[in-house]
Enzyme design. Structure first.
Site, PDB file in Angstrom:
ATOM      1  N   ASN A  23       0.872  -1.183   0.000  1.00 37.43           N
ATOM      2  CA  ASN A  23       0.000   0.000   0.000  1.00 37.43           C
ATOM      3  C   ASN A  23       0.906   1.229   0.000  1.00 37.43           C
ATOM      4  O   ASN A  23       2.118   1.117   0.152  1.00 37.43           O
ATOM      5  CB  ASN A  23      -0.990  -0.040   1.167  1.00 37.43           C
ATOM      6  CG  ASN A  23      -0.300  -0.288   2.488  1.00 37.43           C
ATOM      7  OD1 ASN A  23       0.696   0.370   2.794  1.00 37.43           O
ATOM      8  ND2 ASN A  23      -0.786  -1.249   3.242  1.00 37.43           N
ATOM      9  N   VAL A  32      -0.391 -10.904  -0.015  1.00 36.44           N
ATOM     10  CA  VAL A  32       0.963 -11.182  -0.464  1.00 36.44           C
ATOM     11  C   VAL A  32       1.977 -10.286   0.265  1.00 36.44           C
ATOM     12  O   VAL A  32       3.093 -10.706   0.583  1.00 36.44           O
ATOM     13  CB  VAL A  32       1.052 -11.077  -2.009  1.00 36.44           C
ATOM     14  CG1 VAL A  32       0.905  -9.660  -2.506  1.00 36.44           C
ATOM     15  CG2 VAL A  32       2.342 -11.686  -2.526  1.00 36.44           C
ATOM     16  N   ASP A  33       1.564  -9.070   0.577  1.00 38.15           N
ATOM     17  CA  ASP A  33       2.417  -8.108   1.300  1.00 38.15           C
ATOM     18  C   ASP A  33       2.812  -8.684   2.665  1.00 38.15           C
ATOM     19  O   ASP A  33       3.997  -8.704   3.037  1.00 38.15           O
ATOM     20  CB  ASP A  33       1.612  -6.812   1.472  1.00 38.15           C
ATOM     21  CG  ASP A  33       2.464  -5.612   1.836  1.00 38.15           C
ATOM     22  OD1 ASP A  33       3.702  -5.714   1.763  1.00 38.15           O
ATOM     23  OD2 ASP A  33       1.878  -4.572   2.192  1.00 38.15           O
ATOM     24  N   SER A 120      -3.374  -6.634  -7.533  1.00 36.00           N
ATOM     25  CA  SER A 120      -4.712  -6.038  -7.315  1.00 36.00           C
ATOM     26  C   SER A 120      -5.894  -7.013  -7.356  1.00 36.00           C
ATOM     27  O   SER A 120      -7.040  -6.574  -7.261  1.00 36.00           O
ATOM     28  CB  SER A 120      -4.995  -4.890  -8.305  1.00 36.00           C
ATOM     29  OG  SER A 120      -4.293  -3.728  -7.940  1.00 36.00           O
ATOM     30  N   TYR A 124      -7.947  -5.748  -3.336  1.00 36.71           N
ATOM     31  CA  TYR A 124      -8.162  -4.569  -4.186  1.00 36.71           C
ATOM     32  C   TYR A 124      -9.201  -4.819  -5.284  1.00 36.71           C
ATOM     33  O   TYR A 124      -9.542  -3.928  -6.042  1.00 36.71           O
ATOM     34  CB  TYR A 124      -6.845  -4.057  -4.768  1.00 36.71           C
ATOM     35  CG  TYR A 124      -6.028  -3.245  -3.789  1.00 36.71           C
ATOM     36  CD1 TYR A 124      -6.435  -3.081  -2.464  1.00 36.71           C
ATOM     37  CD2 TYR A 124      -4.842  -2.629  -4.169  1.00 36.71           C
ATOM     38  CE1 TYR A 124      -5.681  -2.343  -1.556  1.00 36.71           C
ATOM     39  CE2 TYR A 124      -4.093  -1.882  -3.267  1.00 36.71           C
ATOM     40  CZ  TYR A 124      -4.515  -1.750  -1.966  1.00 36.71           C
ATOM     41  OH  TYR A 124      -3.766  -1.002  -1.078  1.00 36.71           O
TER      42      TYR A 124
HETATM   43  P1  ADP Z   1      -4.102  -6.611  -3.659  1.00 34.39           P
HETATM   44  O1  ADP Z   1      -4.199  -5.510  -2.676  1.00 34.39           O
HETATM   45  O2  ADP Z   1      -3.166  -6.298  -4.778  1.00 34.39           O
HETATM   46  O3  ADP Z   1      -5.415  -7.119  -4.112  1.00 34.39           O
HETATM   47  P2  ADP Z   1      -3.591  -9.115  -2.209  1.00 34.39           P
HETATM   48  O4  ADP Z   1      -2.353  -9.465  -1.483  1.00 34.39           O
HETATM   49  O5  ADP Z   1      -4.862  -9.129  -1.470  1.00 34.39           O
HETATM   50  O6  ADP Z   1      -3.277  -7.699  -2.826  1.00 34.39           O
HETATM   51  O7  ADP Z   1      -3.741 -10.035  -3.475  1.00 34.39           O
HETATM   52  C1  ADP Z   1      -2.994  -9.945  -4.658  1.00 34.39           C
HETATM   53  C2  ADP Z   1      -2.856 -11.315  -5.247  1.00 34.39           C
HETATM   54  O8  ADP Z   1      -1.799 -12.013  -4.584  1.00 34.39           O
HETATM   55  C3  ADP Z   1      -4.095 -12.192  -5.067  1.00 34.39           C
HETATM   56  O9  ADP Z   1      -4.329 -12.852  -6.293  1.00 34.39           O
HETATM   57  C4  ADP Z   1      -3.703 -13.167  -3.970  1.00 34.39           C
HETATM   58  O10 ADP Z   1      -4.350 -14.416  -4.132  1.00 34.39           O
HETATM   59  C5  ADP Z   1      -2.226 -13.296  -4.238  1.00 34.39           C
HETATM   60  N1  ADP Z   1      -1.395 -13.786  -3.125  1.00 34.39           N
HETATM   61  C6  ADP Z   1      -1.631 -13.787  -1.800  1.00 34.39           C
HETATM   62  N2  ADP Z   1      -0.615 -14.361  -1.129  1.00 34.39           N
HETATM   63  C7  ADP Z   1       0.316 -14.731  -2.067  1.00 34.39           C
HETATM   64  C8  ADP Z   1       1.581 -15.396  -2.045  1.00 34.39           C
HETATM   65  N3  ADP Z   1       2.155 -15.772  -0.900  1.00 34.39           N
HETATM   66  N4  ADP Z   1       2.198 -15.636  -3.233  1.00 34.39           N
HETATM   67  C9  ADP Z   1       1.662 -15.245  -4.399  1.00 34.39           C
HETATM   68  N5  ADP Z   1       0.478 -14.619  -4.495  1.00 34.39           N
HETATM   69  C10 ADP Z   1      -0.194 -14.366  -3.346  1.00 34.39           C
END
Ligand code: ADP
Length: 169
Positions: A23, A32-33, A120, A124
């Site tokens: 963010n 993922v963050d 996203s 998001y």
């Molecule tokens: P955003 O705010 O961009 O939507 P999210 O983290 O909620 O961020 O999700 C972005 C994408 O990353 C989603 O498709 C989610 O399923 C994916 N994601 C979550 N954890 C991981 C991980 N450890 N490795 C790869 N992708 C992930």
């Protein structure tokens, strides 16, 4: 440039750079963050704080680079994805900018291999099909003008993103 999609967890990937969806404050979050900061350790957040202290918050579509801490890659490229608000808020262009600016930063840092999550498409709320189309299209356009990056992997966390991304490729 070799482009492929795999299903998996981006924190386990060995690449010159992996991309994080942060963010604007770069202070960590969920999804993922959270996974990247947990697995990479506190060094990543320390560098994020220094970047924000120096240049302020990161705008949507922009990217910054830090160490990857304990992760098996060399760098984490943090980009701020657009929140989907129905499609009239320049979301498409902003999502394309995330991919373009992350790739440009990877080139600047001599990275030859880079791994992306599906930016996203989690909290998001960007429609997954549209996001996969933009991601792949942007990547292909970039590869026509640049040959320093050898390999890009989309690391898809869920089956739906994996299938959509694979089909776009
Ligand atoms: P955003 O705010 O961009 O939507 P999210 O983290 O909620 O961020 O999700 C972005 C994408 O990353 C989603 O498709 C989610 O399923 C994916 N994601 C979550 N954890 C991981 C991980 N450890 N490795 C790869 N992708 C992930």
């Amino acid at each position: 440039m070799d482009l492929k999609a795999i299903k998996g967890d981006i924190t386990t990937i060995e690449a010159d750079a992996i991309v994080n969806v942060a963010n604007a404050s770069l202070m960590g979050g969920g999804g993922v963050d959270g996974a990247i900061h947990r697995a990479g350790g506190p060094e990543i957040l320390e560098e994020c704080k220094k970047i924000v202290a120096k240049q302020g918050k990161c705008k949507t579509g922009e990217a910054v680079v830090t160490t990857a801490g304990k992760l098996p890659s060399n760098y984490v490229i943090h980009t701020v994805g657009p929140v989907w608000k129905g499609g009239n808020k320049d979301e498409v262009q902003k999502l394309a900018n995330c991919y373009k600016n992350s790739l440009a930063l990877a080139v600047e840092n001599n990275c030859k291999t880079i791994a992306f999550p599906n930016i996203s498409t989690g909290v998001y709320d960007f429609p997954k099909d549209k996001a996969a189309e933009i991601a792949v299209k942007t990547m292909k356009m970039f590869s026509e003008r640049n040959n320093t990056i050898e390999k890009v992997v989309f690391v898809c966390f869920d089956e739906e993103n994996f299938n959509l991304t694979k089909n776009e490729l």
